[in-house]
Design a protein around this motif. Structure first.
Motif, PDB file in Angstrom:
ATOM      1  N   LEU A  37       9.097  70.438  93.050  1.00 42.15           N
ATOM      2  CA  LEU A  37      10.443  70.966  93.331  1.00 42.15           C
ATOM      3  C   LEU A  37      11.341  69.860  93.882  1.00 42.15           C
ATOM      4  O   LEU A  37      12.486  69.706  93.449  1.00 42.15           O
ATOM      5  CB  LEU A  37      10.359  72.135  94.316  1.00 42.15           C
ATOM      6  CG  LEU A  37       9.894  73.470  93.735  1.00 42.15           C
ATOM      7  CD1 LEU A  37       9.507  74.443  94.846  1.00 42.15           C
ATOM      8  CD2 LEU A  37      10.970  74.100  92.833  1.00 42.15           C
ATOM      9  N   ALA A  38      10.818  69.092  94.821  1.00 44.57           N
ATOM     10  CA  ALA A  38      11.614  68.013  95.413  1.00 44.57           C
ATOM     11  C   ALA A  38      12.078  67.041  94.335  1.00 44.57           C
ATOM     12  O   ALA A  38      13.238  66.613  94.319  1.00 44.57           O
ATOM     13  CB  ALA A  38      10.795  67.290  96.487  1.00 44.57           C
ATOM     14  N   THR A  39      11.176  66.689  93.436  1.00 44.69           N
ATOM     15  CA  THR A  39      11.506  65.769  92.342  1.00 44.69           C
ATOM     16  C   THR A  39      12.590  66.354  91.444  1.00 44.69           C
ATOM     17  O   THR A  39      13.540  65.667  91.063  1.00 44.69           O
ATOM     18  CB  THR A  39      10.235  65.473  91.505  1.00 44.69           C
ATOM     19  OG1 THR A  39       9.237  64.945  92.375  1.00 44.69           O
ATOM     20  CG2 THR A  39      10.522  64.482  90.392  1.00 44.69           C
ATOM     21  N   GLU A  40      12.460  67.633  91.128  1.00 43.72           N
ATOM     22  CA  GLU A  40      13.434  68.279  90.237  1.00 43.72           C
ATOM     23  C   GLU A  40      14.803  68.425  90.922  1.00 43.72           C
ATOM     24  O   GLU A  40      15.843  68.226  90.296  1.00 43.72           O
ATOM     25  CB  GLU A  40      12.897  69.632  89.760  1.00 43.72           C
ATOM     26  CG  GLU A  40      13.835  70.421  88.856  1.00 43.72           C
ATOM     27  CD  GLU A  40      14.279  69.671  87.590  1.00 43.72           C
ATOM     28  OE1 GLU A  40      13.640  68.674  87.194  1.00 43.72           O
ATOM     29  OE2 GLU A  40      15.293  70.099  87.000  1.00 43.72           O
ATOM     30  N   PHE A  41      14.802  68.769  92.209  1.00 45.87           N
ATOM     31  CA  PHE A  41      16.080  68.870  92.944  1.00 45.87           C
ATOM     32  C   PHE A  41      16.809  67.536  92.913  1.00 45.87           C
ATOM     33  O   PHE A  41      18.020  67.463  92.717  1.00 45.87           O
ATOM     34  CB  PHE A  41      15.840  69.292  94.400  1.00 45.87           C
ATOM     35  CG  PHE A  41      15.331  70.702  94.559  1.00 45.87           C
ATOM     36  CD1 PHE A  41      15.646  71.693  93.635  1.00 45.87           C
ATOM     37  CD2 PHE A  41      14.539  71.051  95.646  1.00 45.87           C
ATOM     38  CE1 PHE A  41      15.178  72.997  93.786  1.00 45.87           C
ATOM     39  CE2 PHE A  41      14.069  72.350  95.808  1.00 45.87           C
ATOM     40  CZ  PHE A  41      14.384  73.322  94.872  1.00 45.87           C
ATOM     41  N   CYS A  56      14.375  77.306  99.864  1.00 43.85           N
ATOM     42  CA  CYS A  56      12.986  77.640  99.549  1.00 43.85           C
ATOM     43  C   CYS A  56      12.343  78.399 100.712  1.00 43.85           C
ATOM     44  O   CYS A  56      12.695  78.177 101.870  1.00 43.85           O
ATOM     45  CB  CYS A  56      12.178  76.362  99.331  1.00 43.85           C
ATOM     46  SG  CYS A  56      12.630  75.423  97.860  1.00 43.85           S
ATOM     47  N   TYR A  57      11.413  79.289 100.380  1.00 44.49           N
ATOM     48  CA  TYR A  57      10.564  79.928 101.376  1.00 44.49           C
ATOM     49  C   TYR A  57       9.132  79.501 101.089  1.00 44.49           C
ATOM     50  O   TYR A  57       8.783  79.248  99.929  1.00 44.49           O
ATOM     51  CB  TYR A  57      10.627  81.468 101.315  1.00 44.49           C
ATOM     52  CG  TYR A  57      11.988  82.104 101.290  1.00 44.49           C
ATOM     53  CD1 TYR A  57      13.144  81.413 101.656  1.00 44.49           C
ATOM     54  CD2 TYR A  57      12.117  83.438 100.899  1.00 44.49           C
ATOM     55  CE1 TYR A  57      14.383  82.033 101.619  1.00 44.49           C
ATOM     56  CE2 TYR A  57      13.353  84.068 100.864  1.00 44.49           C
ATOM     57  CZ  TYR A  57      14.488  83.363 101.216  1.00 44.49           C
ATOM     58  OH  TYR A  57      15.708  83.985 101.164  1.00 44.49           O
ATOM     59  N   PHE A  97       2.465  72.247 106.860  1.00 42.50           N
ATOM     60  CA  PHE A  97       3.034  72.328 105.509  1.00 42.50           C
ATOM     61  C   PHE A  97       4.564  72.327 105.576  1.00 42.50           C
ATOM     62  O   PHE A  97       5.236  71.583 104.857  1.00 42.50           O
ATOM     63  CB  PHE A  97       2.507  73.592 104.815  1.00 42.50           C
ATOM     64  CG  PHE A  97       2.910  73.719 103.373  1.00 42.50           C
ATOM     65  CD1 PHE A  97       2.131  73.162 102.364  1.00 42.50           C
ATOM     66  CD2 PHE A  97       4.068  74.406 103.014  1.00 42.50           C
ATOM     67  CE1 PHE A  97       2.500  73.285 101.023  1.00 42.50           C
ATOM     68  CE2 PHE A  97       4.451  74.530 101.682  1.00 42.50           C
ATOM     69  CZ  PHE A  97       3.670  73.969 100.685  1.00 42.50           C
ATOM     70  N   VAL A  98       5.097  73.164 106.458  1.00 41.00           N
ATOM     71  CA  VAL A  98       6.563  73.262 106.597  1.00 41.00           C
ATOM     72  C   VAL A  98       7.129  71.911 107.026  1.00 41.00           C
ATOM     73  O   VAL A  98       8.145  71.443 106.495  1.00 41.00           O
ATOM     74  CB  VAL A  98       6.946  74.370 107.615  1.00 41.00           C
ATOM     75  CG1 VAL A  98       8.415  74.286 108.002  1.00 41.00           C
ATOM     76  CG2 VAL A  98       6.618  75.746 107.032  1.00 41.00           C
ATOM     77  N   LYS A  99       6.444  71.264 107.954  1.00 45.70           N
ATOM     78  CA  LYS A  99       6.921  69.985 108.467  1.00 45.70           C
ATOM     79  C   LYS A  99       6.972  68.932 107.351  1.00 45.70           C
ATOM     80  O   LYS A  99       7.968  68.224 107.193  1.00 45.70           O
ATOM     81  CB  LYS A  99       5.988  69.520 109.592  1.00 45.70           C
ATOM     82  CG  LYS A  99       6.576  68.435 110.431  1.00 45.70           C
ATOM     83  CD  LYS A  99       5.741  68.185 111.668  1.00 45.70           C
ATOM     84  CE  LYS A  99       6.217  66.911 112.354  1.00 45.70           C
ATOM     85  NZ  LYS A  99       5.163  66.327 113.189  1.00 45.70           N
ATOM     86  N   LEU A 127       9.726  65.612 102.103  1.00 43.37           N
ATOM     87  CA  LEU A 127      10.270  65.980 100.790  1.00 43.37           C
ATOM     88  C   LEU A 127      11.732  66.408 100.860  1.00 43.37           C
ATOM     89  O   LEU A 127      12.374  66.589  99.834  1.00 43.37           O
ATOM     90  CB  LEU A 127       9.435  67.108 100.165  1.00 43.37           C
ATOM     91  CG  LEU A 127       7.932  66.821 100.014  1.00 43.37           C
ATOM     92  CD1 LEU A 127       7.208  68.031  99.458  1.00 43.37           C
ATOM     93  CD2 LEU A 127       7.713  65.606  99.108  1.00 43.37           C
ATOM     94  N   GLY A 128      12.232  66.629 102.063  1.00 42.25           N
ATOM     95  CA  GLY A 128      13.638  67.014 102.219  1.00 42.25           C
ATOM     96  C   GLY A 128      13.957  68.397 101.666  1.00 42.25           C
ATOM     97  O   GLY A 128      15.113  68.687 101.326  1.00 42.25           O
TER      98      GLY A 128
END
Ligand SMILES: *Cc1c(COP(=O)(O)O)cnc(C)c1O
Length: 226
Positions: A114-118, A127-128, A150-152, A158-159
Motif C-alpha cells: 500500500l505504501a508503495t502504491e500510495f 487505513c485501519y 505494527f501500527v508504529k 511506511l508513512g
C-alpha cells in the motif's frame, strides 16, 4: 420477507437503532458512522439506499467493487467506499483506485505494498489495521499482542495514515469481549476510529465505542450468493 426487500426502509430502521444505542450509552449519534455493506448486491439493490441519501458503503472484494461502483459514482456524488475484505498484493493497485478507505491492513506485506502504491499514484488513503481479536488461525488480522509495534512501523517507516482498528469477532463467542479488547488497543495507540459491529451486534459495538459499524444483511437482506 417483504421487509427485507426494501433496503431504504431497512436503512431507516438501522439508523434509528444506531441513534437509540448511541443515546443509551451517552454518545452523540453523529459519532457513529454506518458503513452499508453492499457486497454481492447489484446496483438496483444499492440505488434505493443512495436515493435515501446514504453515501458510506463497504465492499469486501476489490474486483466486484471495481466493477460496480464507478458507474454509481458517476450518478451520485460524495460516495465513500471502504474495503472491508482481505487484500492481496496483486490487487493493491486496483484497490487504491477503487476505494476511499482500506479497513483491512492485516500484515506487513500488504502495508508495504500500500505504501508503495500510495507513493506511486500520489494518493494516500486512510487505513485501519485489522486485528484478529480472537487469535483465530484461519482468520486475517494482526494478533492483539503485535498491534502496537505494527501500527508504529506502519506510521513511522511506511508513512501510512493509520486512523483506526477493525475486527471481526469469532462467530461463536460473545462479541462484547472482542469490542472491549479492540477499544482498549485503539486507546493505547491513540487511534480514534473503531470499526466493529455487524448486523447481529452493532448496538453492542456502539456501547463499546464503535465509530464505524458495518451492516449488510439488516439493510440489504440476505446476500444472493455466498
Ligand atoms: C459481510 C461483512 C459485514 C456485514 O455483515 P452482516 O452480518 O451482513 O451485517 C461486515 N463486516 C465484514 C468484514 C463483512 O465481510
Amino acid at each position: 420477507m417483504t421487509q427485507m426487500s426494501d433496503p431504504a426502509s431497512n436503512l431507516a430502521m438501522v439508523q434509528a437503532d444506531i441513534r437509540k444505542a448511541a443515546e443509551a450509552s451517552g454518545r452523540n449519534p453523529k459519532t457513529v458512522n454506518l458503513v452499508a455493506v453492499s457486497k454481492f448486491h447489484d446496483a438496483p439493490s444499492i440505488i434505493p439506499v443512495l436515493e435515501a441519501g446514504h453515501r458510506l458503503f463497504g465492499e469486501n472484494r476489490v474486483q466486484e467493487a471495481a466493477g460496480k461502483w464507478p458507474a454509481l459514482r458517476d450518478s451520485y456524488t460524495g460516495i465513500a467506499l471502504h474495503l472491508i475484505g482481505p487484500l492481496q498484493s496483486n490487487k493493491v493497485k486496483e484497490a487504491v483506485a477503487t476505494f476511499d478507505v482500506i479497513e483491512t491492513v492485516d500484515r506487513m506485506k500488504i502495508a508495504r505494498a500500500l505504501a508503495t502504491e500510495f507513493e506511486r499514484c500520489g494518493r494516500q488513503l486512510p487505513c485501519y489495521v485489522q486485528v484478529n481479536t480472537g487469535e483465530e488461525p484461519q482468520k486475517a488480522g494482526v494478533p492483539p499482542a503485535e498491534v502496537d509495534a505494527f501500527v508504529k512501523t506502519c506510521r513511522t517507516e511506511l508513512g501510512l495514515d493509520i486512523q483506526g482498528l477493525m475486527c471481526i469477532p469469532p462467530v461463536d463467542e460473545e462479541p462484547a469481549l472482542h469490542f472491549a479488547l479492540l477499544a482498549k488497543i485503539a486507546e493505547r495507540n491513540g487511534l480514534a476510529v473503531k470499526s466493529m459491529g455487524m448486523s447481529a451486534d452493532y448496538q453492542t459495538a456502539i456501547t463499546f465505542g464503535a465509530t464505524h459499524v458495518r451492516v449488510g444483511t439488516a439493510i440489504f437482506g440476505h446476500r444472493p450468493e455466498q
